[in-house]
Design a protein around this motif. Structure first.
Motif, PDB file in Angstrom:
ATOM      1  N   ILE A  17       0.825  -1.312   0.178  1.00 10.74           N
ATOM      2  CA  ILE A  17      -0.032  -0.127  -0.034  1.00 10.74           C
ATOM      3  C   ILE A  17       0.798   1.334   0.088  1.00 10.74           C
ATOM      4  N   GLY A  18       2.025   1.285   0.819  1.00  9.72           N
ATOM      5  CA  GLY A  18       2.987   2.252   0.629  1.00  9.72           C
ATOM      6  C   GLY A  18       3.305   2.520  -0.555  1.00  9.72           C
ATOM      7  N   ARG A  19       3.793   1.696  -1.452  1.00 12.81           N
ATOM      8  CA  ARG A  19       4.307   1.532  -2.686  1.00 12.81           C
ATOM      9  C   ARG A  19       3.171   2.331  -3.515  1.00 12.81           C
ATOM     10  N   LEU A  20       1.979   1.596  -3.447  1.00 11.14           N
ATOM     11  CA  LEU A  20       0.775   2.428  -4.371  1.00 11.14           C
ATOM     12  C   LEU A  20       0.608   4.028  -3.969  1.00 11.14           C
ATOM     13  N   CYS A  21       1.012   4.220  -2.689  1.00  8.34           N
ATOM     14  CA  CYS A  21       0.629   5.648  -2.343  1.00  8.34           C
ATOM     15  C   CYS A  21       1.766   6.350  -3.045  1.00  8.34           C
ATOM     16  N   VAL A  22       3.104   5.923  -3.060  1.00  7.86           N
ATOM     17  CA  VAL A  22       4.049   6.557  -3.771  1.00  7.86           C
ATOM     18  C   VAL A  22       3.742   6.795  -5.091  1.00  7.86           C
ATOM     19  N   ALA A  23       3.387   5.874  -5.922  1.00  7.80           N
ATOM     20  CA  ALA A  23       2.973   5.756  -7.392  1.00  7.80           C
ATOM     21  C   ALA A  23       1.902   6.897  -7.512  1.00  7.80           C
ATOM     22  N   THR A  24       1.102   6.950  -6.637  1.00  6.53           N
ATOM     23  CA  THR A  24      -0.069   7.835  -6.910  1.00  6.53           C
ATOM     24  C   THR A  24       0.053   9.280  -6.145  1.00  6.53           C
ATOM     25  N   ASN A  25       1.155   9.459  -5.541  1.00  9.40           N
ATOM     26  CA  ASN A  25       1.315  10.732  -4.803  1.00  9.40           C
ATOM     27  C   ASN A  25       0.154  10.822  -3.693  1.00  9.40           C
ATOM     28  N   THR A  26       0.078   9.810  -2.857  1.00  7.02           N
ATOM     29  CA  THR A  26      -0.978   9.846  -2.167  1.00  7.02           C
ATOM     30  C   THR A  26      -0.501   9.631  -0.633  1.00  7.02           C
ATOM     31  N   PRO A  27      -1.106  10.482   0.233  1.00  5.67           N
ATOM     32  CA  PRO A  27      -0.464  10.516   1.669  1.00  5.67           C
ATOM     33  C   PRO A  27      -1.018   9.164   2.435  1.00  5.67           C
ATOM     34  N   LEU A  28      -0.181   8.805   3.407  1.00  2.71           N
ATOM     35  CA  LEU A  28      -0.730   7.483   4.112  1.00  2.71           C
ATOM     36  C   LEU A  28      -0.746   7.829   5.497  1.00  2.71           C
ATOM     37  N   TYR A  29      -1.719   7.488   6.118  1.00  6.05           N
ATOM     38  CA  TYR A  29      -1.685   7.446   7.725  1.00  6.05           C
ATOM     39  C   TYR A  29      -1.812   6.152   8.216  1.00  6.05           C
ATOM     40  N   LEU A  30      -1.178   5.982   9.235  1.00  6.51           N
ATOM     41  CA  LEU A  30      -1.218   4.582   9.875  1.00  6.51           C
ATOM     42  C   LEU A  30      -1.445   4.686  11.125  1.00  6.51           C
ATOM     43  N   VAL A  31      -2.435   3.884  11.594  1.00  9.67           N
ATOM     44  CA  VAL A  31      -3.049   4.210  13.174  1.00  9.67           C
ATOM     45  C   VAL A  31      -2.539   2.936  14.095  1.00  9.67           C
ATOM     46  N   ARG A  32      -1.956   3.645  15.018  1.00  9.37           N
ATOM     47  CA  ARG A  32      -1.242   2.510  16.001  1.00  9.37           C
ATOM     48  C   ARG A  32      -2.498   1.839  16.788  1.00  9.37           C
ATOM     49  N   PRO A  33      -2.197   0.606  17.339  1.00  6.79           N
ATOM     50  CA  PRO A  33      -1.142  -0.131  17.223  1.00  6.79           C
ATOM     51  C   PRO A  33      -0.897  -0.974  15.767  1.00  6.79           C
ATOM     52  N   LEU A  34       0.441  -1.094  15.465  1.00  3.18           N
ATOM     53  CA  LEU A  34       0.637  -1.574  14.231  1.00  3.18           C
ATOM     54  C   LEU A  34       1.020  -3.159  14.520  1.00  3.18           C
ATOM     55  N   GLY A  35       0.764  -3.974  13.675  1.00  2.00           N
ATOM     56  CA  GLY A  35       1.119  -5.556  14.085  1.00  2.00           C
ATOM     57  C   GLY A  35       2.596  -5.857  13.626  1.00  2.00           C
ATOM     58  N   PHE A  36       3.209  -4.825  13.496  1.00  2.00           N
ATOM     59  CA  PHE A  36       4.735  -5.218  12.893  1.00  2.00           C
ATOM     60  C   PHE A  36       5.523  -3.800  13.359  1.00  2.00           C
ATOM     61  N   PHE A  37       7.029  -4.061  13.102  1.00  2.00           N
ATOM     62  CA  PHE A  37       7.745  -2.561  13.112  1.00  2.00           C
ATOM     63  C   PHE A  37       7.527  -2.109  11.852  1.00  2.00           C
ATOM     64  N   ILE A  38       7.692  -0.637  11.944  1.00  3.80           N
ATOM     65  CA  ILE A  38       7.787   0.009  10.768  1.00  3.80           C
ATOM     66  C   ILE A  38       9.021   0.014   9.837  1.00  3.80           C
ATOM     67  N   ASP A  39      10.204  -0.454  10.419  1.00  5.25           N
ATOM     68  CA  ASP A  39      11.323  -0.617   9.925  1.00  5.25           C
ATOM     69  C   ASP A  39      11.653  -2.210   9.590  1.00  5.25           C
ATOM     70  N   SER A  40      10.770  -3.046   9.742  1.00  4.55           N
ATOM     71  CA  SER A  40      10.840  -4.291   9.640  1.00  4.55           C
ATOM     72  C   SER A  40      11.391  -4.871   7.787  1.00  4.55           C
ATOM     73  N   LYS A  41      12.057  -5.922   7.885  1.00  3.57           N
ATOM     74  CA  LYS A  41      12.273  -6.256   6.740  1.00  3.57           C
ATOM     75  C   LYS A  41      11.255  -6.686   5.585  1.00  3.57           C
ATOM     76  N   GLU A  42      10.124  -7.127   6.099  1.00  6.36           N
ATOM     77  CA  GLU A  42       8.806  -7.280   5.429  1.00  6.36           C
ATOM     78  C   GLU A  42       8.374  -6.040   4.860  1.00  6.36           C
ATOM     79  N   ILE A  43       8.329  -4.889   5.323  1.00  8.35           N
ATOM     80  CA  ILE A  43       7.814  -3.662   4.945  1.00  8.35           C
ATOM     81  C   ILE A  43       8.949  -3.273   3.681  1.00  8.35           C
ATOM     82  N   ARG A  44      10.145  -3.271   4.043  1.00 11.09           N
ATOM     83  CA  ARG A  44      11.208  -2.962   3.087  1.00 11.09           C
ATOM     84  C   ARG A  44      11.203  -3.670   1.627  1.00 11.09           C
TER      85      ARG A  44
END
Length: 148
Positions: A17-44
């Motif tokens: 979804i982050g990649r989609l937001c970059v492609a469309t120049n769309t801001p993204l909000y993430l509402v905590r709690p998250l089920g992962f760490f934002i700097d996880s290898k899966e996100i990257r």
């Protein structure tokens, strides 16, 4: 338009979804709690090298998003919605809110905002679409209408 992920649980979905937001120049909000760490290898891995270009904000509540975006309409996506997502006339300041993969949106949303809950019709024997797919479908419909 803006995208909100309410308590996302699966990092690969959020990365896509982050990649989609970059492609469309769309801001993204993430509402905590998250089920992962934002700097996880899966996100990257799923966000590739685009994540550094993502305009994203971590918040603790939907109220925080409303306060930061006065005058914006919030549309809530759910399999329990009655109004089909294509029946809405989207506006450039609209905010699309998607619930967590496991539990969706909180019950109070359905009580407080019944006329703002949208759905994507499904005819096959599935409970729901993948979150990243759902965000892509609805976001592109909004931009299709706005950018005519």
């Amino acid at each position: 338009m803006k995208i909100v992920l309410y308590h996302p649980e699966i990092p690969q979905n959020t990365g896509n979804i982050g990649r989609l937001c970059v492609a469309t120049n769309t801001p993204l909000y993430l509402v905590r709690p998250l089920g992962f760490f934002i700097d996880s290898k899966e996100i990257r891995r799923s966000g590739l090298d685009y994540w550094e270009n993502l305009d994203f904000t971590l918040v603790d509540s939907l109220e925080e998003i409303k306060e930061q975006n006065p005058g914006s309409r919030l549309w809530y996506l759910s399999t329990k919605g009655k109004q089909i997502y294509t029946d809405v006339k989207y506006q450039k300041d609209d905010i699309l809110v998607f619930g967590s993969e496991g539990s969706g949106l909180p019950p109070e949303i359905f009580e407080k905002y019944p006329d703002s809950i949208l759905t994507i019709p499904m005819w096959g024997p599935v409970r729901s679409l993948n979150l990243a797919t759902t965000v892509g479908v609805v976001l592109y419909e909004g931009y299709r209408q706005i950018k005519k």
